[in-house]
Design a protein around this motif. Structure first.
Motif, short mmCIF file in Angstrom:
data_model
loop_
_atom_site.label_atom_id
_atom_site.label_comp_id
_atom_site.label_asym_id
_atom_site.label_seq_id
_atom_site.Cartn_x
_atom_site.Cartn_y
_atom_site.Cartn_z
N LYS A 313 -0.40 -120.36 90.10
CA LYS A 313 -0.34 -118.99 89.56
C LYS A 313 -1.14 -118.93 88.27
N THR A 315 -1.50 -117.68 84.53
CA THR A 315 -0.70 -117.15 83.43
C THR A 315 -1.39 -115.87 82.94
N GLU A 317 -2.54 -115.25 80.05
CA GLU A 317 -3.73 -115.60 79.25
C GLU A 317 -4.89 -115.97 80.15
N GLU A 318 -4.58 -116.68 81.24
CA GLU A 318 -5.65 -117.08 82.16
C GLU A 318 -6.24 -115.85 82.85
N LYS A 319 -5.40 -114.89 83.17
CA LYS A 319 -5.92 -113.66 83.79
C LYS A 319 -6.87 -112.95 82.83
#
Ligand SMILES: *[C@@H]1O[C@H](CO)[C@@H](O)[C@H](O)[C@H]1NC(C)=O
Ligand SMILES: *[C@@H]1O[C@H](CO)[C@@H](O)[C@H](O)[C@H]1NC(C)=O
Length: 422
Positions: A313, A315, A317-319
């Motif tokens: 998935k 996070t 922040e990653e999105k």
């Protein structure tokens, strides 16, 4: 396509040189259309330990697993492009191409990753190559990663399975933007990460040779999970490099950046709802796996349904990191193929499409989908390419699409002769 990339390269070039033989003239394409040839570093450069290059994953794989590549071959010398690049540029010039897609060898630029120094001899080689291309009016179209990583990435992080490699890739990309970005206007972060992760971590045929039953019997691996972990780290590595390029280089260097995915075009084998869904699912496991996160911030629903917890998935922040979209999408388009559902009917799933529970086949009621080619499982299906380009362009916000590899299949035997001569 490890084995085929060099081949397509030359064939594309021939297509460009002799379009009239195909009943098509160059002036039927828009001005500025790029006719190209394409290669990858490991497949052509050779000079595998020269000028302070370090061992990469393929060097180690071919030397420790004879037969890892057919006939026990390796890339120690390959096409000797490292020494003969001037001749190669001259050949491309004579063929009339106006772009050349090549990849940079990470282990030539940063033999020990970001913990060691930048190898000036490696930088100098690509400087010479780029200069030779520009001198002939050939646009460099540069891939940062085409399946190869310094061996040290493998020992330090388990290469793409470890999150630590993201920072390494970001650093490597930065070194390349800084060194070559004044002259390189087309960058791609990764070549076919969707194919690479399947061959490396699902089927175990590429380094690091990971897989698990029923997909194969490797010494280590988990075919149901590792391809997705590796892909996740590749996507985040890609995103970091794109962000850096857009923030720190694009305005002053005036280039563009994208990613290249392998893209078979899947047609349902029958009109059964199950097969129609299977074709959808195969496409989703093929290209949406990488392009949906880049454009929409998450993996496609079909993958989540099939893989549940095995699919990582993002996070929040990653999105956010992924919100910088690519300027273009490259697709390597070699074939169309029929998709048969393997949920409703049993089939052999030990294949490239296995995790999608799809069986790919070239044959329907005894009739092949297209003219068979020299590559097993690949057929000449022009409409498949048209559909693939349209699909990607429409699904992903009208983003420009480049066909970054394909093969003019009729000329494959001709190429074999050329290859033997060298
Ligand atoms: C390779 O590295 C060594 C040690 O740093 C250095 O002395 C040598 O000049 C390098 N070779 C090239 C071709 O740059
Ligand atoms: C599926 O249905 C369409 C429309 O009825 C038809 O044209 C096509 O031939 C059918 N395909 C197969 C594989 O049966």
């Amino acid at each position: 396509m490890a084995a085929a990339t060099g081949i397509c390269a030359v064939l594309l070039a021939i297509l460009a040189a002799a379009p009239s033989a195909r009943g098509l003239g160059r002036d039927e394409f828009p001005p500025g259309f790029l006719f190209g040839a394409a290669t990858s570093a490991y497949q052509i450069e050779g000079a595998y330990l020269e000028d302070n290059k370090s061992l990469n994953n393929w060097d180690v794989f071919t030397h420790t697993r004879p037969g890892g590549i057919r006939d026990g071959r390796n890339g120690d010398v390959a096409d000797d492009h490292y020494h003969r690049y001037m001749e190669d540029v001259e050949i491309m010039h004579n063929l009339g191409v106006n772009s050349y897609r090549f990849s940079i060898s990470w282990s030539r630029i940063l033999p020990r990753g970001r913990l060691g120094g930048v190898n000036s001899a490696g930088i100098a080689f690509y400087d010479r190559l780029i200069a030779a291309l520009l001198q002939k009016g050939i646009e460099p179209f540069v891939t940062l990663n085409h399946f190869d990583v310094p061996h040290e990435m493998e020992t330090r992080y388990g290469s793409w399975l470890g999150a630590g490699i993201r920072e390494e890739f970001d650093y490597y990309a930065d070194v390349c933007f800084r060194a070559f970005g004044d002259r390189v206007k087309y960058w791609t972060t990764f070549n076919e990460p969707n194919l690479f992760t399947k061959f490396a971590y699902l089927l175990g045929e590429y380094p690091p040779n990971h897989c698990s039953p029923p997909f194969g019997a490797c010494n280590s691996g988990n075919s149901r999970r590792e391809p997705y972990v590796a892909a996740h780290n590749i996507l985040l590595s890609h995103a970091a490099a794109v962000n850096n390029y857009k923030k720190n280089y694009q305005a002053k260097q005036g280039g563009s950046i994208g990613i290249v995915v392998a893209m078979k075009w899947y047609e349902p084998l029958t009109n059964r709802t199950e097969d129609i869904r299977a074709a959808r699912r195969a496409l989703s496991f093929e290209v949406e796996w990488f392009l949906d996160p880049i454009f929409f911030g998450d993996y496609p629903r079909e993958m989540r349904e099939m893989l549940s917890a095995n699919l990582p998935k993002f996070t929040p922040e990653e999105k956010k990191l992924m919100q910088n979209k690519v300027d273009f999408i490259g697709i390597n388009q070699y074939t169309a193929i029929y998709a048969r559902d393997c949920i409703s009917l049993p089939c052999n799933i030990m294949t490239y499409e296995g995790n999608a529970m799809v069986l790919a086949t070239g044959e329907r009621d005894g009739v092949l989908i297209g003219k068979p080619t020299a590559f097993k499982g690949y057929y000449d299906v022009p409409q498949g390419m048209e559909q693939a380009v349209k699909y990607v362009n429409e699904r992903y916000e009208n983003t420009p699409v480049y066909v970054t590899e394909n093969v003019l299949y009729d000329l494959v035997p001709f190429f074999r002769v050329l290859a033997t001569e060298r």
